[in-house]
Design a protein around this motif. Structure first.
Motif, PDB file in Angstrom:
ATOM      1  N   MET A 150       0.590  52.618  28.753  1.00  0.00           N
ATOM      2  CA  MET A 150       1.415  53.656  28.063  1.00  0.00           C
ATOM      3  C   MET A 150       2.647  54.221  28.605  1.00  0.00           C
ATOM      4  SD  MET A 150       0.819  57.596  26.370  1.00  0.00           S
ATOM      5  CE  MET A 150      -0.932  56.754  25.928  1.00  0.00           C
ATOM      6  N   GLY A 151       3.946  53.400  27.417  1.00  0.00           N
ATOM      7  CA  GLY A 151       5.172  54.185  27.964  1.00  0.00           C
ATOM      8  C   GLY A 151       6.156  54.793  27.270  1.00  0.00           C
ATOM      9  N   ASP A 152       6.956  54.052  28.246  1.00  0.00           N
ATOM     10  CA  ASP A 152       8.354  55.986  27.112  1.00  0.00           C
ATOM     11  C   ASP A 152       9.604  55.186  26.604  1.00  0.00           C
ATOM     12  OD1 ASP A 152       9.133  55.137  29.601  1.00  0.00           O
ATOM     13  OD2 ASP A 152       9.480  56.591  30.453  1.00  0.00           O
ATOM     14  N   ALA A 153       9.209  54.169  26.772  1.00  0.00           N
ATOM     15  CA  ALA A 153      10.748  52.708  25.969  1.00  0.00           C
ATOM     16  C   ALA A 153      11.584  52.672  26.381  1.00  0.00           C
ATOM     17  CB  ALA A 153      10.781  53.315  23.992  1.00  0.00           C
ATOM     18  N   GLY A 154      11.406  52.866  27.762  1.00  0.00           N
ATOM     19  CA  GLY A 154      12.158  52.667  28.693  1.00  0.00           C
ATOM     20  C   GLY A 154      13.061  53.962  28.710  1.00  0.00           C
ATOM     21  N   GLY A 155      11.995  54.870  29.173  1.00  0.00           N
ATOM     22  CA  GLY A 155      13.067  56.183  29.519  1.00  0.00           C
ATOM     23  C   GLY A 155      13.498  57.335  27.932  1.00  0.00           C
ATOM     24  N   ARG A 156      13.364  56.582  26.850  1.00  0.00           N
ATOM     25  CA  ARG A 156      13.783  57.272  25.603  1.00  0.00           C
ATOM     26  C   ARG A 156      13.105  58.560  24.987  1.00  0.00           C
ATOM     27  NH1 ARG A 156      17.701  55.097  22.373  1.00  0.00           N
ATOM     28  NH2 ARG A 156      18.616  53.531  23.452  1.00  0.00           N
ATOM     29  N   TYR A 157      11.933  58.609  25.867  1.00  0.00           N
ATOM     30  CA  TYR A 157      11.050  59.630  25.194  1.00  0.00           C
ATOM     31  C   TYR A 157       9.970  60.084  25.812  1.00  0.00           C
ATOM     32  CZ  TYR A 157      11.860  56.730  20.421  1.00  0.00           C
ATOM     33  OH  TYR A 157      12.589  56.334  20.164  1.00  0.00           O
ATOM     34  N   TYR A 158       9.073  61.084  26.155  1.00  0.00           N
ATOM     35  CA  TYR A 158       8.019  61.341  27.275  1.00  0.00           C
ATOM     36  C   TYR A 158       7.353  60.337  26.508  1.00  0.00           C
ATOM     37  CZ  TYR A 158       9.080  66.179  28.557  1.00  0.00           C
ATOM     38  OH  TYR A 158      10.367  67.119  29.681  1.00  0.00           O
ATOM     39  N   ALA A 159       6.523  59.793  27.966  1.00  0.00           N
ATOM     40  CA  ALA A 159       5.396  58.513  27.183  1.00  0.00           C
ATOM     41  C   ALA A 159       4.373  59.373  26.185  1.00  0.00           C
ATOM     42  CB  ALA A 159       4.561  58.172  28.428  1.00  0.00           C
ATOM     43  N   HIS A 160       4.302  58.244  25.074  1.00  0.00           N
ATOM     44  CA  HIS A 160       2.659  58.145  24.411  1.00  0.00           C
ATOM     45  C   HIS A 160       3.206  57.252  23.646  1.00  0.00           C
ATOM     46  CE1 HIS A 160       6.672  58.522  22.015  1.00  0.00           C
ATOM     47  NE2 HIS A 160       6.289  58.372  20.651  1.00  0.00           N
ATOM     48  N   LEU A 161       1.865  57.102  22.406  1.00  0.00           N
ATOM     49  CA  LEU A 161       1.489  55.877  22.291  1.00  0.00           C
ATOM     50  C   LEU A 161       1.983  55.769  20.968  1.00  0.00           C
ATOM     51  CD1 LEU A 161       0.699  52.979  21.899  1.00  0.00           C
ATOM     52  CD2 LEU A 161      -1.866  53.638  21.432  1.00  0.00           C
ATOM     53  N   HIS A 162       2.777  55.347  20.098  1.00  0.00           N
ATOM     54  CA  HIS A 162       3.028  55.108  18.796  1.00  0.00           C
ATOM     55  C   HIS A 162       2.590  53.953  17.940  1.00  0.00           C
ATOM     56  CE1 HIS A 162       5.369  55.541  14.252  1.00  0.00           C
ATOM     57  NE2 HIS A 162       5.801  54.244  14.717  1.00  0.00           N
ATOM     58  N   PHE A 163       1.394  54.590  17.106  1.00  0.00           N
ATOM     59  CA  PHE A 163       0.061  53.709  16.840  1.00  0.00           C
ATOM     60  C   PHE A 163       0.217  53.737  15.472  1.00  0.00           C
ATOM     61  CE2 PHE A 163      -4.130  53.334  15.415  1.00  0.00           C
ATOM     62  CZ  PHE A 163      -4.250  51.773  16.367  1.00  0.00           C
ATOM     63  N   GLU A 164       0.138  52.524  14.726  1.00  0.00           N
ATOM     64  CA  GLU A 164      -0.134  52.093  13.048  1.00  0.00           C
ATOM     65  C   GLU A 164      -0.580  51.756  12.523  1.00  0.00           C
ATOM     66  OE1 GLU A 164       3.877  50.897  11.750  1.00  0.00           O
ATOM     67  OE2 GLU A 164       5.199  52.172  12.593  1.00  0.00           O
ATOM     68  N   ILE A 165      -1.181  51.548  11.611  1.00  0.00           N
ATOM     69  CA  ILE A 165      -2.182  51.076  10.608  1.00  0.00           C
ATOM     70  C   ILE A 165      -1.876  50.459   9.466  1.00  0.00           C
ATOM     71  CG2 ILE A 165      -4.829  50.746   9.403  1.00  0.00           C
ATOM     72  CD1 ILE A 165      -5.160  50.552  11.858  1.00  0.00           C
ATOM     73  N   ARG A 166      -0.995  49.102   9.500  1.00  0.00           N
ATOM     74  CA  ARG A 166      -0.686  48.886   8.159  1.00  0.00           C
ATOM     75  C   ARG A 166      -1.348  48.159   7.420  1.00  0.00           C
ATOM     76  NH1 ARG A 166       5.108  46.800  10.295  1.00  0.00           N
ATOM     77  NH2 ARG A 166       6.290  48.538  11.038  1.00  0.00           N
ATOM     78  N   ILE A 167      -1.512  48.231   6.243  1.00  0.00           N
ATOM     79  CA  ILE A 167      -2.183  47.461   5.149  1.00  0.00           C
ATOM     80  C   ILE A 167      -1.829  46.226   4.520  1.00  0.00           C
ATOM     81  CG2 ILE A 167      -3.977  49.643   4.902  1.00  0.00           C
ATOM     82  CD1 ILE A 167      -3.056  50.409   2.387  1.00  0.00           C
ATOM     83  N   ARG A 168      -0.435  46.389   4.637  1.00  0.00           N
ATOM     84  CA  ARG A 168      -0.051  44.917   4.279  1.00  0.00           C
ATOM     85  C   ARG A 168       1.180  44.357   5.883  1.00  0.00           C
ATOM     86  NH1 ARG A 168       4.823  47.174   0.842  1.00  0.00           N
ATOM     87  NH2 ARG A 168       5.179  44.497   0.746  1.00  0.00           N
ATOM     88  N   PRO A 169      -0.226  43.481   6.505  1.00  0.00           N
ATOM     89  CA  PRO A 169       0.498  42.650   7.819  1.00  0.00           C
ATOM     90  C   PRO A 169       1.628  41.901   7.253  1.00  0.00           C
ATOM     91  CG  PRO A 169      -2.630  42.551   7.081  1.00  0.00           C
ATOM     92  CD  PRO A 169      -1.294  43.056   6.134  1.00  0.00           C
ATOM     93  N   GLY A 170       2.556  41.743   8.475  1.00  0.00           N
ATOM     94  CA  GLY A 170       3.787  41.298   8.518  1.00  0.00           C
ATOM     95  C   GLY A 170       4.442  41.582   7.954  1.00  0.00           C
ATOM     96  N   LEU A 171       4.978  42.863   7.952  1.00  0.00           N
ATOM     97  CA  LEU A 171       5.876  43.740   7.563  1.00  0.00           C
ATOM     98  C   LEU A 171       6.953  43.926   8.543  1.00  0.00           C
ATOM     99  CD1 LEU A 171       4.385  47.226   6.145  1.00  0.00           C
ATOM    100  CD2 LEU A 171       5.610  45.406   4.440  1.00  0.00           C
ATOM    101  N   PRO A 172       8.287  43.869   8.482  1.00  0.00           N
ATOM    102  CA  PRO A 172       8.732  44.385   9.428  1.00  0.00           C
ATOM    103  C   PRO A 172       8.412  45.386  10.964  1.00  0.00           C
ATOM    104  CG  PRO A 172      10.307  43.867   7.334  1.00  0.00           C
ATOM    105  CD  PRO A 172       8.775  44.463   6.637  1.00  0.00           C
TER     106      PRO A 172
END
Length: 186
Positions: A138-160
């Motif tokens: 778990m990180g903080d995007a180079g200090g941009r945020y407090y540490a957390h995990l942004h987690f997605e499930i995509r039912i259309r793989p390969g989206l940008p």
């Protein structure tokens, strides 16, 4: 130098990467899905920003200790699959890992999990992973945020990669609801 990457749904550009792997007969079928933190059930973590709130396209997982107490905590693959990409997503995203899964009984059958803001990545493109395997920290995007995990499930793989927020949620699903519907059989 950019090379096109053909995916199931779209052609996108990524700097200096080979074409992504695809699931084959040799790829592991998922035997269920666990939460990516505190597996199998998310113990010790809470969902600080749920899917759909403020047009959020994923879940934001934080440790119950608050602040950056969870920085460096292990992040786990939610299910068996193959790493599509592991790269620096740039400002706002930090390190990103994307994994393609064959979800038994799920419609449409293939889903992609996305893990962002990682401090470290422990996997590489085309690597086969198992449910619960450590894929990063778990990180903080180079200090941009407090540490957390942004987690997605995509039912259309390969989206940008996108921006993590959008009114149009086509191609995305509620990660928590999806995991709960795909729990391993005892």
């Amino acid at each position: 130098v950019f090379s096109p990457i053909q995916t199931a749904e779209a052609a996108v550009l990524r700097p200096r990467q080979a074409p992504p792997p695809t699931l084959s007969a040799a790829s592991p079928e998922s035997d269920g899905f666990d939460f990516p933190v505190g597996p199998p059930d998310g113990r010790g973590y809470y969902n600080a920003q749920v899917f759909g709130a403020n047009h959020h396209l994923g879940d934001d997982w934080n440790g119950t200790g608050g602040g950056n107490s969870d920085k460096g905590d292990p992040i786990h693959s939610t299910a068996n699959g193959i790493v599509v990409s592991a790269y620096d997503g740039g400002p706002g995203w930090g390190n990103v890992v994307r994994i393609l899964h064959r979800a038994a009984g799920a419609d449409p059958g293939l889903v992609e999990s996305l893990y962002a803001h990682l401090e470290t990545m422990h996997v590489r493109q085309a690597q086969v992973v198992r449910r619960g395997q450590k894929i990063g920290t778990m990180g903080d995007a180079g200090g941009r945020y407090y540490a957390h995990l942004h987690f997605e499930i995509r039912i259309r793989p390969g989206l940008p990669l996108g921006g993590g927020y959008a009114r149009d949620t086509r191609g995305y699903t509620d990660p928590t609801a999806f995991i709960r519907s795909q729990r391993p059989r005892a």
